[in-house]
Design an enzyme around this catalytic site. Sequence first.
Site, short mmCIF file in Angstrom:
data_model
loop_
_atom_site.label_atom_id
_atom_site.label_comp_id
_atom_site.label_asym_id
_atom_site.label_seq_id
_atom_site.Cartn_x
_atom_site.Cartn_y
_atom_site.Cartn_z
N HIS A 92 0.29 0.76 -13.08
CA HIS A 92 1.08 -0.42 -13.46
C HIS A 92 2.56 -0.03 -13.55
O HIS A 92 2.88 1.02 -14.12
CB HIS A 92 0.59 -0.97 -14.80
CG HIS A 92 1.34 -2.19 -15.21
ND1 HIS A 92 1.17 -3.39 -14.56
CD2 HIS A 92 2.31 -2.39 -16.13
CE1 HIS A 92 1.99 -4.28 -15.09
NE2 HIS A 92 2.69 -3.70 -16.05
N GLY B 29 0.80 -1.23 0.00
CA GLY B 29 0.00 0.00 0.00
C GLY B 29 0.83 1.28 0.00
O GLY B 29 0.38 2.31 0.48
#
Length: 224
Positions: free
Chosen positions: A110, A13
């Site tokens: 990504h 995270g």
Amino acid sequence: MTLDLAVLVSGSGSNLQSIIDRVEAGVLDARIRLVLANRPGAYGLERAKKHGIPAVCLEHGDFPVREEFDAEMVRRIREHGADAVALAGFMRMVTPVFLGAFPGRVLNIHPALLPAFPGVHGQRDAADYGVRFSGCTVHFVDEKMDHGPVIIQAVVPAYAEDDGDSLGERILALEHRVYPQALQWLAQGRLEIRGRKVVLAPAPSAGVATVGDGMVNPSLESGF
Ligand code: GAR
């Protein structure tokens, strides 16, 4: 307008953290209504709790059918008042059930320059291939993996000595800048999807800021 955002994570995270930090710094106009993880050990859940953000874990293994898992995620996200979603290291494909609930409002990051090196090992695949440059991509999510219209990309050099970890570290530092920037554009209503392309409307007031280091996408604005 303030973005009512849900952030979906599967692991550390650190991208979530960069979003939280930019919200708290007042440069990203968003409220993080919910952090949702599909793995109980996801450290992103702890990060959320430390900042007083509602955090929920839904284990996808508890749902025999993919669409049922997505429907439950939609329910939770709506229940918490979010209508936009940032996939931030969320290692699971979403179905039309999910995408149809938040049309044009689901983003993903990504760690490669798409369409090169999609998948779960973008950094390692690029390093192993021997590319001279790689980077990261923020894009709208569609039904295919790491595929939808590109919002922003940023580039880093790659060296022969790199492996996935060293290259990935360089890329991650940029991820933490471009994802909040893309979300701010969404918050400002400045992103228009035209087929495969995303058109960025001009900033409402000030012009685009110049960034010091030439490797970074020049469309990054002041504060990102
Ligand atoms: C990030 O590098 C993100 O780009 C990548 O997972 C990492 C999550 O890190 N996502 C993908 O590979 C999606 N195909 P984080 O949990 O520290 O934000």
